[in-house]
Design a protein around this motif. Sequence first.
Motif, short mmCIF file in Angstrom:
data_model
loop_
_atom_site.label_atom_id
_atom_site.label_comp_id
_atom_site.label_asym_id
_atom_site.label_seq_id
_atom_site.Cartn_x
_atom_site.Cartn_y
_atom_site.Cartn_z
N THR A 667 0.84 -1.19 0.00
CA THR A 667 0.00 0.00 0.00
C THR A 667 0.88 1.24 0.00
N TYR A 668 0.61 2.14 -0.95
CA TYR A 668 1.37 3.40 -1.05
C TYR A 668 0.49 4.55 -0.58
N TYR A 669 1.03 5.35 0.38
CA TYR A 669 0.34 6.52 0.88
C TYR A 669 1.01 7.76 0.31
N SER A 670 0.21 8.67 -0.23
CA SER A 670 0.74 9.87 -0.88
C SER A 670 1.41 10.80 0.13
N ASN A 676 -4.24 6.86 -1.53
CA ASN A 676 -3.39 5.69 -1.43
C ASN A 676 -3.72 4.72 -2.56
#
Length: 719
Positions: A667-670, A676
């Motif tokens: 999971t990528y969080y800005s 995300n």
Amino acid sequence: MRKTIKFNPLAVGVMLACGASFAYAEPQLEEVTVTAQKREQSLQEVPVAVSAIGEAQLMENGISDMTELQKMSPNTTLQVSRGTNSTLTAFIRGIGQQDPLWGYEPGVGIYIDDVYIARPQGAVMDVFDVERIEVLRGPQGTLYGKNTIGGAVKYVTKKMTGDTEISIGSALGSYNQRDLKLKASTGLTENLNIGAAIASFNRDGFGENVITGEDQYNKDILAARVSLEYSPTEALFFRFAADKTTDKSASKHGHRFDPGVNGEPVLDSVYDTESNLPSDNLVETSGMSFTAEWQLSDSVTVKSVTASREGESDTVIDFDSVNTPSFDVPAIYDDEQFTQEFQLIWQGENADLVSGIYYYDGTASGAYDAVLAPISVAVNGSVDTQSLSAYAHYNWQFADQWNLNLGGRYTKDDKEADVYNAVIAGLGSDFSHDKYYADSAAPIVAAVRTDYTNSDSWGEFTPRVGIDYQLSNDAMLYATYSTGFKSGGFDMRGVETANPLTREGYAPETVDTMEFGWKLDLLANRLRLNGALFRADYTDMQLTTQRLLDDGTTAGDVLNAGKSRIQGIELEASLALTDNLSANANLGWVDAEFIEFMSGGENIADTRDMQNTPDTTAMIQLNWSLPVAGGEMVIVPSASYRSDTQIFETPSILDQEGYTLVDLTATYYSPDGNWNLGLQGKNLTDTEYRIAGYDFGPSLQTGFYGAPRTIALTGSYNF
């Protein structure tokens, strides 16, 4: 069957121990808040075996519905029930409910906030708009009442902030998965907030009905929730909430292990079926609740929770899974419940009290036809239940490091049942004939086997006694004795002509549990190690038996036929290896055996084993966060293991060998935290495993299976 990967639970402890050598920073674990004792407390201060899974952890583990929580809690089974899409089979520490028939009480309580969900239909809830989920293990008879004899699962929603918040999320994945979630809340005035959430979950089937081409194991669910919160003063809080879920997913028919009753070959895919029945299926559940809290003083709070819920199901099950009506079961269910709870919470300098009065009024009704061409068995009836209980849970710090816990609950249940069972000449009775068998002769009642109305009452006191010792600020030991009971009732399938005693019903079952546990924060709050040793004596067990009658039909009896002893251990560990790497693990081991299993006046305990209770469950996962493009990437690999599982008390071809499921999410969080993106891979080794089944002898043994390998791309944006 595909080859499964074995997993050694001892690796959990080895990996955690080795992992400590990688810690170069001074990270710390976050404090976890739970409401296991109906008030907010730190997880490490609660003398209860409880697992808490927060919103971020739910997302980063790719948990989409309640059944996926079982890997996060030791000695826990949460599965989709046989032949259904949203009916829950729940067992904790060997205690639960296999049979979702109306009027038959569950053994694990399901709650949305403080509202009890009485029926398992529709209880496989998808996870959205939730702050955390708590899994309480062991009998919760004092604070949560009857039917929490195995434990309880609580959905906890969060209060609104008053700020305008809008978020939209979606998922695209394997089998044409198409999910969409929309949530919004805002403050209408300084003290009045409104919020709403709607979610659509869609997916094509893992298999198909080879006769009709319709989907098997698909998903078609629409769910919505709305809430209104009002705080006129700091001492007053009111919340109104309403929800509705509509599940139109296709009904599931099982996979045959042997040629069918007419010699039909076994199908290659375990997700395919060969059924004469359509896939029409509809499950609708809805509810409303009103909560009022008044903080009378710094030490006293009173609370009222008023709620009503209802559910309707219209489904079909093809027991033989062939293209003839040799064992079809169309069924309908209709449930209603009203609950009212008043609580008084007192917090003193060295003592506290949670007490209350709880009222339940519910009706569970239904009908099904067992179509056994050229005849049918028609079953219908209803159960009205009124339950009233009073409880108190007192905690007293009688010395600097010692606490005494005393609790008790008295429950009075009144039930009235109408039960009808008849043999029909023809296919189906009035409610199903025109829908499924209209081209056959009109049904005629050939013999009424059961037709009665009866009532009964039961009263039960469920005490709890515990003591805990605070070794230090970071270490607590506790010991408890607690009890629970599951209500008695009447067998909706009972055949009075074969067993005249069926109209007398069956008695409650009870469990007495001793537990010794510990809550430890070690290595400067870098290692959290919680665990429990327990032993439960389970008496008057309600067991469902089946027998063949002379007319070729079967009779099912619910009897107080057994005693069992259940003992085991549970371990849960979290370790902050570095600032950006942590490990979580759990291990459960259960030794469950029947002491008494009476059948025909004979104790056959040596030939029976506890159902849905693997002796070992384990999970290990890593949580690795690293900076990427100004934001943060969180990678979570995990492996969960379940040892050999017996589906019913009697060994059969349905029993599942031990297996391991491997998952991986990223999971990528800005950088600004507004959006995300995630990639979720589940069952990456494509392991094939059974979760339920039916066993009516050769050619009538069918299994139901967990999901194959799936991959999904997820994302959300916060406005």
